[in-house]
Motif scaffolding. Sequence first.
Motif, PDB file in Angstrom:
ATOM      1  N   MET A  17      29.753   9.623  27.045  1.00 30.84           N
ATOM      2  CA  MET A  17      29.153   9.890  28.351  1.00 30.84           C
ATOM      3  C   MET A  17      27.676  10.250  28.203  1.00 30.84           C
ATOM      4  N   LEU A  18      27.360  11.040  27.191  1.00 29.83           N
ATOM      5  CA  LEU A  18      25.973  11.422  26.940  1.00 29.83           C
ATOM      6  C   LEU A  18      25.129  10.198  26.602  1.00 29.83           C
ATOM      7  N   LYS A  19      25.652   9.305  25.775  1.00 29.74           N
ATOM      8  CA  LYS A  19      24.948   8.078  25.429  1.00 29.74           C
ATOM      9  C   LYS A  19      24.739   7.219  26.668  1.00 29.74           C
ATOM     10  N   LYS A  20      25.753   7.154  27.519  1.00 25.66           N
ATOM     11  CA  LYS A  20      25.662   6.362  28.743  1.00 25.66           C
ATOM     12  C   LYS A  20      24.585   6.927  29.673  1.00 25.66           C
ATOM     13  N   LYS A  21      24.546   8.243  29.815  1.00 26.18           N
ATOM     14  CA  LYS A  21      23.535   8.876  30.670  1.00 26.18           C
ATOM     15  C   LYS A  21      22.135   8.621  30.136  1.00 26.18           C
ATOM     16  N   LYS A  22      21.958   8.707  28.828  1.00 25.10           N
ATOM     17  CA  LYS A  22      20.650   8.445  28.228  1.00 25.10           C
ATOM     18  C   LYS A  22      20.235   7.002  28.443  1.00 25.10           C
ATOM     19  N   ARG A  23      21.182   6.088  28.295  1.00 27.54           N
ATOM     20  CA  ARG A  23      20.903   4.663  28.494  1.00 27.54           C
ATOM     21  C   ARG A  23      20.525   4.398  29.950  1.00 27.54           C
ATOM     22  N   THR A  27      16.970   3.033  31.405  1.00 27.25           N
ATOM     23  CA  THR A  27      16.938   1.856  32.272  1.00 27.25           C
ATOM     24  C   THR A  27      16.174   2.153  33.553  1.00 27.25           C
ATOM     25  N   LEU A  28      16.411   3.307  34.142  1.00 24.18           N
ATOM     26  CA  LEU A  28      15.695   3.681  35.356  1.00 24.18           C
ATOM     27  C   LEU A  28      14.197   3.845  35.105  1.00 24.18           C
ATOM     28  N   GLU A  29      13.842   4.486  34.000  1.00 21.15           N
ATOM     29  CA  GLU A  29      12.434   4.667  33.654  1.00 21.15           C
ATOM     30  C   GLU A  29      11.753   3.315  33.427  1.00 21.15           C
ATOM     31  N   LEU A  30      12.433   2.426  32.725  1.00 17.60           N
ATOM     32  CA  LEU A  30      11.872   1.109  32.452  1.00 17.60           C
ATOM     33  C   LEU A  30      11.696   0.318  33.745  1.00 17.60           C
ATOM     34  N   ALA A  32      11.312   1.534  36.779  1.00 17.46           N
ATOM     35  CA  ALA A  32      10.214   2.150  37.538  1.00 17.46           C
ATOM     36  C   ALA A  32       8.869   1.715  36.976  1.00 17.46           C
ATOM     37  N   GLN A  33       8.741   1.672  35.662  1.00 15.71           N
ATOM     38  CA  GLN A  33       7.481   1.253  35.041  1.00 15.71           C
ATOM     39  C   GLN A  33       7.167  -0.196  35.376  1.00 15.71           C
ATOM     40  N   LEU A  34       8.184  -1.053  35.364  1.00 18.51           N
ATOM     41  CA  LEU A  34       7.969  -2.460  35.700  1.00 18.51           C
ATOM     42  C   LEU A  34       7.526  -2.626  37.148  1.00 18.51           C
ATOM     43  N   VAL A  35       8.133  -1.871  38.042  1.00 19.82           N
ATOM     44  CA  VAL A  35       7.760  -1.936  39.458  1.00 19.82           C
ATOM     45  C   VAL A  35       6.317  -1.473  39.645  1.00 19.82           C
ATOM     46  N   LEU A  36       5.956  -0.376  38.998  1.00 19.08           N
ATOM     47  CA  LEU A  36       4.580   0.128  39.089  1.00 19.08           C
ATOM     48  C   LEU A  36       3.571  -0.871  38.504  1.00 19.08           C
ATOM     49  N   ASP A  37       3.895  -1.442  37.359  1.00 19.78           N
ATOM     50  CA  ASP A  37       3.004  -2.415  36.734  1.00 19.78           C
ATOM     51  C   ASP A  37       2.798  -3.631  37.633  1.00 19.78           C
ATOM     52  N   GLU A  38       3.881  -4.107  38.225  1.00 16.94           N
ATOM     53  CA  GLU A  38       3.783  -5.266  39.124  1.00 16.94           C
ATOM     54  C   GLU A  38       2.957  -4.936  40.361  1.00 16.94           C
TER      55      GLU A  38
END
Length: 82
Positions: A17-23, A27-30, A32-38
């Motif tokens: 569960m901890l690994k899943k939450k980190k993943r 994914t959310l951070e990535l 968000a970064q892609l949306v901001l970059d675009e």
Amino acid sequence: MKNNNNSYKDNMKERAMLKKKKREAFTLELTAQLVLDEALFLFQKKRYEQMVDEALLERNKNKFMEVTKEYNKFMKQYKQHL
């Protein structure tokens, strides 16, 4: 993993569960970064295009040449990051 009395199975579930939450957080951070970059790319591209249009309307060759040079440099840098 907090409690030493947990069974191996419970510890493995908690770890999964901890690994899943980190993943998911990654994914959310990535995303968000892609949306901001675009958004930033589109904003800058539109700004350059407006400056080119303005130079054309003013029939200002020097301004047109300068802005198109900057625009081409911007687009070249963007393509290199892809």
